[in-house]
Design a protein around this motif. Structure first.
Motif, mmCIF file in Angstrom:
data_model
loop_
_atom_site.group_PDB
_atom_site.id
_atom_site.type_symbol
_atom_site.label_atom_id
_atom_site.label_comp_id
_atom_site.label_asym_id
_atom_site.label_seq_id
_atom_site.Cartn_x
_atom_site.Cartn_y
_atom_site.Cartn_z
ATOM 1 N N VAL B 12 2.738 -5.873 -4.322
ATOM 2 C CA VAL B 12 2.617 -5.466 -2.919
ATOM 3 C C VAL B 12 1.162 -5.667 -2.494
ATOM 4 C CG1 VAL B 12 2.907 -3.566 -1.277
ATOM 5 C CG2 VAL B 12 4.440 -3.756 -3.242
ATOM 6 N N LYS B 13 0.981 -6.174 -1.294
ATOM 7 C CA LYS B 13 -0.389 -6.398 -0.807
ATOM 8 C C LYS B 13 -1.016 -5.094 -0.309
ATOM 9 C CE LYS B 13 0.441 -11.164 0.755
ATOM 10 N NZ LYS B 13 0.161 -11.657 -0.576
ATOM 11 N N SER B 15 -2.551 -2.340 1.941
ATOM 12 C CA SER B 15 -2.249 -1.850 3.290
ATOM 13 C C SER B 15 -0.768 -1.959 3.645
ATOM 14 C CB SER B 15 -3.075 -2.564 4.375
ATOM 15 O OG SER B 15 -2.541 -3.827 4.685
ATOM 16 N N GLN B 16 0.031 -2.626 2.815
ATOM 17 C CA GLN B 16 1.450 -2.747 3.106
ATOM 18 C C GLN B 16 2.231 -1.569 2.519
ATOM 19 O OE1 GLN B 16 2.809 -6.727 2.085
ATOM 20 N NE2 GLN B 16 1.803 -7.573 3.920
ATOM 21 N N THR B 17 3.560 -1.645 2.649
ATOM 22 C CA THR B 17 4.428 -0.552 2.205
ATOM 23 C C THR B 17 5.151 -0.918 0.917
ATOM 24 O OG1 THR B 17 4.758 0.284 4.452
ATOM 25 C CG2 THR B 17 6.415 0.885 2.803
ATOM 26 N N SER B 19 8.204 -0.323 -1.455
ATOM 27 C CA SER B 19 9.572 0.162 -1.302
ATOM 28 C C SER B 19 10.334 -0.026 -2.602
ATOM 29 C CB SER B 19 10.293 -0.599 -0.181
ATOM 30 O OG SER B 19 9.687 -0.350 1.065
ATOM 31 N N ARG B 65 1.881 9.675 3.136
ATOM 32 C CA ARG B 65 2.259 8.270 2.989
ATOM 33 C C ARG B 65 3.666 8.079 2.423
ATOM 34 N NH1 ARG B 65 -0.674 4.938 -0.396
ATOM 35 N NH2 ARG B 65 -1.490 6.574 -1.766
ATOM 36 N N LYS B 80 9.503 5.089 -0.230
ATOM 37 C CA LYS B 80 8.586 4.238 0.523
ATOM 38 C C LYS B 80 7.214 4.895 0.493
ATOM 39 C CE LYS B 80 11.985 2.221 3.683
ATOM 40 N NZ LYS B 80 12.015 0.902 2.998
ATOM 41 N N ASN B 82 3.479 4.058 2.059
ATOM 42 C CA ASN B 82 2.796 3.120 2.947
ATOM 43 C C ASN B 82 1.282 3.103 2.718
ATOM 44 O OD1 ASN B 82 1.713 5.351 4.415
ATOM 45 N ND2 ASN B 82 3.531 5.424 5.704
ATOM 46 N N SER B 83 0.656 2.124 3.338
ATOM 47 C CA SER B 83 -0.815 1.963 3.271
ATOM 48 C C SER B 83 -1.323 1.969 1.838
ATOM 49 C CB SER B 83 -1.496 3.079 4.076
ATOM 50 O OG SER B 83 -1.042 3.104 5.404
ATOM 51 N N VAL B 118 -0.554 -3.535 -6.853
ATOM 52 C CA VAL B 118 -1.062 -3.721 -5.492
ATOM 53 C C VAL B 118 -2.259 -4.663 -5.576
ATOM 54 C CG1 VAL B 118 -2.031 -2.613 -3.459
ATOM 55 C CG2 VAL B 118 -0.274 -1.441 -4.813
ATOM 56 N N SER B 120 -3.919 -8.527 -3.548
ATOM 57 C CA SER B 120 -3.754 -9.558 -2.525
ATOM 58 C C SER B 120 -3.510 -10.926 -3.160
ATOM 59 C CB SER B 120 -4.990 -9.607 -1.628
ATOM 60 O OG SER B 120 -6.160 -9.775 -2.406
#
Lengths: 109, 120
Positions: B12-13, B15-17, B19, B65, B80, B82-83, B118, B120
């Motif tokens: 997951v990148k 700032s994304q969520t 799930s 979050r 979920k 987030n951020s 997490v 990028s």
């Protein structure tokens, strides 16, 4: 929130007894649960409600809880008992309801 | 025999969520006899409770979050977060919550865990 304190590591020779402590303020008034976690695996509950063994857990595993310390005892330690062990309590008086100890690595010499 | 299985993206990148879904087999999630936990473990570190669905409470440090939900038609529950940041990199476990005779809760069945990174 409630804090549980465990020693980082315990070393024991095969056939001997390992004792893993879990310290907490008046922990004797709470129900303590113990999990065994082997590398790359999910935790498995080995003791719940201070001293109850789930089915399938050897009798060598026992637990006690009094005053400010709960203890998981592993008798006649085997090589297969080498793992991380975590204590856990549920604290209904805190927003942080589930508390885990930091874990104890049991090494079989 | 109850079994739980986590599923979701392994990367997951920031700032994304994040799930994740936990599929329960061998028992109905609808029964109401149990609650459901998410717990995570950063690499090389200990267990961290994320939250419990049913008797719903979240870890105060993550509460802003986190969202949890249940899909009884699929016998699944979900998480979920987030951020996300690199600090959210961990193995995520779902687990069933059981009540003991003293009124305390513990987790008796766990999924195998899924690593979420997490980056990028």
């Amino acid at each position: 929130s409630y804090v549980l304190t465990q020693p980082p590591s315990v070393s024991v020779a095969p056939g001997e007894t390992a004792s893993i402590t879990c310290g907490g303020n008046n922990i004797g008034t709470k129900s303590v649960h113990w999990y065994q976690q082997k590398p790359g695996q999910a935790p498995v509950v080995v003791i719940f409600y201070d001293s109850v063994r789930p089915s399938g857990i050897p009798e060598r595993f026992s637990g006690s809880n009094s005053a400010n310390t709960a203890t998981l005892t592993i008798s006649r330690v085997e090589a297969g008992d080498e793992a991380d062990y975590y204590c856990q309590v549920w604290d209904p008086f805190s927003d942080h309801r589930w508390v885990f100890g930091s874990g104890t690595k049991v090494t079989v010499l | 025999q109850v079994q739980l299985q986590e599923s979701g993206p392994g990367l997951v990148k920031p700032s994304q969520t994040l799930s994740l879904t936990c599929t329960v087999s061998g028992g109905s999630i609808r029964s109401g006899d149990y609650y459901w936990n998410w717990i995570r473990q950063p690499p090389g570190k200990g267990l961290e409770w994320i939250g419990t669905f049913g008797n719903t409470h979240y870890n105060p440090s993550l509460k802003s979050r986190v969202t949890m939900s249940l899909d009884t038609s699929k016998n699944q529950f979900s998480l979920k977060l987030n951020s996300v940041t690199a600090a959210d990199t961990a193995v995520y476990f779902c687990a069933r919550v059981t009540l003991d005779d003293s009124g305390s809760y513990f987790s008796d069945y766990w999924g195998q865990g899924t690593l979420v990174t997490v980056a990028s």
